[in-house]
Design an enzyme around this catalytic site. Structure first.
Site, PDB file in Angstrom:
ATOM      1  N   LYS A 199       9.300  -5.825  10.171  1.00 29.59           N
ATOM      2  CA  LYS A 199       9.107  -7.176   9.631  1.00 29.59           C
ATOM      3  C   LYS A 199       8.453  -7.004   8.263  1.00 29.59           C
ATOM      4  O   LYS A 199       7.247  -6.798   8.154  1.00 29.59           O
ATOM      5  CB  LYS A 199       8.228  -7.975  10.612  1.00 29.59           C
ATOM      6  N   GLU A 220      -3.581  -0.092   9.148  1.00 32.30           N
ATOM      7  CA  GLU A 220      -4.041   0.300   7.802  1.00 32.30           C
ATOM      8  C   GLU A 220      -4.497  -0.980   7.138  1.00 32.30           C
ATOM      9  O   GLU A 220      -3.675  -1.767   6.671  1.00 32.30           O
ATOM     10  CB  GLU A 220      -2.907   0.943   6.998  1.00 32.30           C
ATOM     11  N   CYS A 275      -4.765  -1.227  -1.199  1.00 31.01           N
ATOM     12  CA  CYS A 275      -5.945  -1.106  -0.323  1.00 31.01           C
ATOM     13  C   CYS A 275      -6.833   0.042  -0.767  1.00 31.01           C
ATOM     14  O   CYS A 275      -8.035   0.026  -0.530  1.00 31.01           O
ATOM     15  CB  CYS A 275      -5.533  -0.847   1.117  1.00 31.01           C
ATOM     16  N   GLU A 318     -13.144  -7.508  -1.409  1.00 25.64           N
ATOM     17  CA  GLU A 318     -12.073  -6.743  -2.033  1.00 25.64           C
ATOM     18  C   GLU A 318     -11.342  -7.685  -2.998  1.00 25.64           C
ATOM     19  O   GLU A 318     -10.824  -8.721  -2.581  1.00 25.64           O
ATOM     20  CB  GLU A 318     -11.124  -6.273  -0.925  1.00 25.64           C
TER      21      GLU A 318
HETATM   22  C1  SIN Z   1      -2.021   0.500   0.090  1.00 23.50           C
HETATM   23  O1  SIN Z   1      -3.004   0.565  -0.616  1.00 23.50           O
HETATM   24  O2  SIN Z   1      -1.669  -0.532   0.637  1.00 23.50           O
HETATM   25  C2  SIN Z   1      -1.195   1.742   0.234  1.00 23.50           C
HETATM   26  C3  SIN Z   1      -1.294   2.518  -0.986  1.00 23.50           C
HETATM   27  C4  SIN Z   1      -0.907   3.952  -0.869  1.00 23.50           C
HETATM   28  O3  SIN Z   1      -0.198   4.379   0.033  1.00 23.50           O
HETATM   29  O4  SIN Z   1      -1.338   4.673  -1.755  1.00 23.50           O
END
Ligand code: SIN
Length: 501
Positions: free
Chosen positions: A193, A271, A305, A403
């Site tokens: 998705k 993640e 992220c 963030e």
């Molecule tokens: C992410 O920050 O969402 C993934 C970035 C990465 O794989 O470097």
């Protein structure tokens, strides 16, 4: 790679979509299908609001069909050999490579990412497919010494079953590749998705999976608009046909999925958000630190992220670092990603744009000082925000804690290493952390004490297929990429061979 003109780009893009059959259909059970309801939604270019495509607005009935297709396909796919799966993944990788420019153009059109960066992401995403095509044949079991001579202990890895993959808009190719590459390599089937902001890239890479000969039902793509996403996520968590979920996205949504998965005790890989510190110590090479800061912060316009989110600069080098940094930030070019030499594109959508503006305005209203940027770049488009450097950040400001997910460098001054670690670790997030130091003892000390899953020492870009990606605390569960990336998609089976004497 640049386009001669924006008009030319639009035409090229439409041709690419047509050529790749990425048009108004999602991919379920090896078929290009509409939503059962026939509803569609529009995908827009955040650089200018232009509609770049329409895709099916699927709901839980469509998602259920995809899950069923993946469950049926699993019955065959799980018995393919590692060599067969490896070869198919390699074919997919080859096609992804051959079509890298087309994928990058699609990605730029729906995510706003500058074309050079989109191409970089395509390389990065492809590298996961290549990596897992190799890993497929490297999954090894063990025979362990038994305490008695009449028994043998065998341990091996088995695919968990159907994996539901929920992926974000910030890396529309790489996050699918990192999850699906691992899942397919070990014999799982997938229902993906993709984010409602970037479904076209997902469909393009699925088209190439189909062309590579990945059998029907093994990889399915369910597209849906924002309003159907929560119910599809819930279905993934609760369906007895889904063995595990892998999600990349916000901590808020990750927590909801975590709760929903409890009823079926489902495998879950998360993640989630980071709030990465970027520390510059007195001994640092400041030129390298500035370049590291730019890479780590402005990749994808700060929408990552792993992006550095809090810049902690030691007292003695503060002024010099900030001066050098501002000089470089002012050189960054912001604009539509199809134009030449653009470093920063728009933010993905209005929610994201408002969040960045709000965090900066809050800090300014409480006494923070903007050294460059600090405001929207409305003359370029309504989702553009100027690359910003802001100092005098204090604990009462939202920027200190949250963030930002945007092109904002917020700087905090510190005096001692102890103080820097206290600030760095004073958060519930623990994805990545970065620091610059030329003192070897400090390097070992600080990397040990940083409460994160990934540390960049004198380095601002750490992501690669070979290394485990993942966090601690509220930044998530599990590791993606590396040889460990298969662990979320396999279970360990112990077989006891008895009565051997
Ligand atoms: C992410 O920050 O969402 C993934 C970035 C990465 O794989 O470097």
């Amino acid at each position: 790679m640049t386009f001669r003109s924006v008009t030319n780009y639009r035409e090229t893009f439409k041709v690419i979509l047509r050529k790749m059959h990425v048009s108004q259909k999602a991919f379920v059970n090896g078929q290009w299908v509409a939503a059962a309801s026939d509803k569609v939604f529009e995908v827009t270019n955040p650089a200018n609001g232009e509609v770049v495509g329409t895709v099916p607005d699927m709901d839980i009935q469509d998602a259920q069909n995809a899950i069923q297709a993946a469950a049926t396909a699993f019955e065959t796919w799980k018995f393919t050999t590692a060599k067969e799966r490896s070869q198919l993944l390699r074919k997919w990788f080859n096609l992804l490579n051959e079509n890298q420019e087309s994928i990058a153009k699609i990605m730029t059109a729906e995510s706003g990412k500058p074309i050079s960066e989109a191409l970089g992401e395509v390389h990065y995403g492809n590298s996961f497919i290549e990596w897992f095509s190799e890993q497929a044949r490297n999954v090894r079991g063990e025979i362990v010494e038994s305490p008695v001579t009449s028994k043998k202990i065998l341990i091996d890895h088995h695919p968990i079953g159907v994996a539901a993959l929920i992926t974000p808009w910030n890396f529309p190719h790489a996050m699918i590749a990192r999850k699906a590459g691992a899942a397919l390599a070990v014999g799982c089937t997938c229902v993906v998705k993709p984010s409602e902001d970037t479904p076209l890239t997902a469909l393009a890479i699925a088209k190439l999976a189909e062309d590579a000969g990945i059998p029907k039902g093994v990889l399915n793509i369910v597209t849906s608009d924002r309003h159907n996403a929560p119910s599809i996520g819930k279905l993934f968590c609760e369906s007895p046909l889904v063995a595990g979920i892998s999600f990349t996205g916000s901590t808020l949504v990750g927590k909801i999925l975590y709760k929903q998965c409890s009823s079926g005790v489902k495998r879950l890989a998360l993640e989630l958000g980071g709030n990465a510190p970027f520390i510059v110590y007195n001994s640092a090479n400041l030129d390298k630190a500035v370049e590291g800061a730019l890479g780590s912060k402005f990749r994808n316009c700060g929408q990552a992220c792993v992006a550095s989110n809090r810049f902690l600069i030691q007292d003695e080098v503060f002024d010099e670092f900030v001066t050098k940094l501002i000089h470089r930030v002012k050189q960054l070019k912001i604009g539509n990603g199809v134009e030449p030499n653009v470093n920063l594109g728009p933010l993905i959508n209005e929610t994201q744009f408002n969040k960045v503006s709000d965090l900066v305005n809050d800090a300014i209203s409480k006494g923070a000082k903007v050294l460059t940027g600090g405001k929207p770049a409305s003359h370029i488009g309504k989702l553009f925000y100027e690359p910003t450097v802001i100092i005098d950040i204090t604990e009462n400001m939202k920027l200190y804690h949250e963030e930002v997910f945007g092109p904002v460098i917020n700087i905090i001054r510190f005096k001692t290493e102890e103080e820097s670690l206290k600030i760095a670790n004073g958060t519930q997030s623990g994805l990545a952390g970065y620091f610059y130091s030329e003192d070897i003892k400090q390097i070992f000390r600080v990397s040990r004490k940083m409460e994160v899953g990934m540390v960049g020492v004198n380095e601002g870009i750490i992501s690669t297929a070979e290394a485990p990606f993942g966090g601690i605390k509220e930044s998530g569960l599990g590791r993606e990429g590396s040889h460990r990336g298969i662990e979320d998609f396999t279970y360990i089976k112990y077989t006891c061979l008895g009565n051997l004497e």
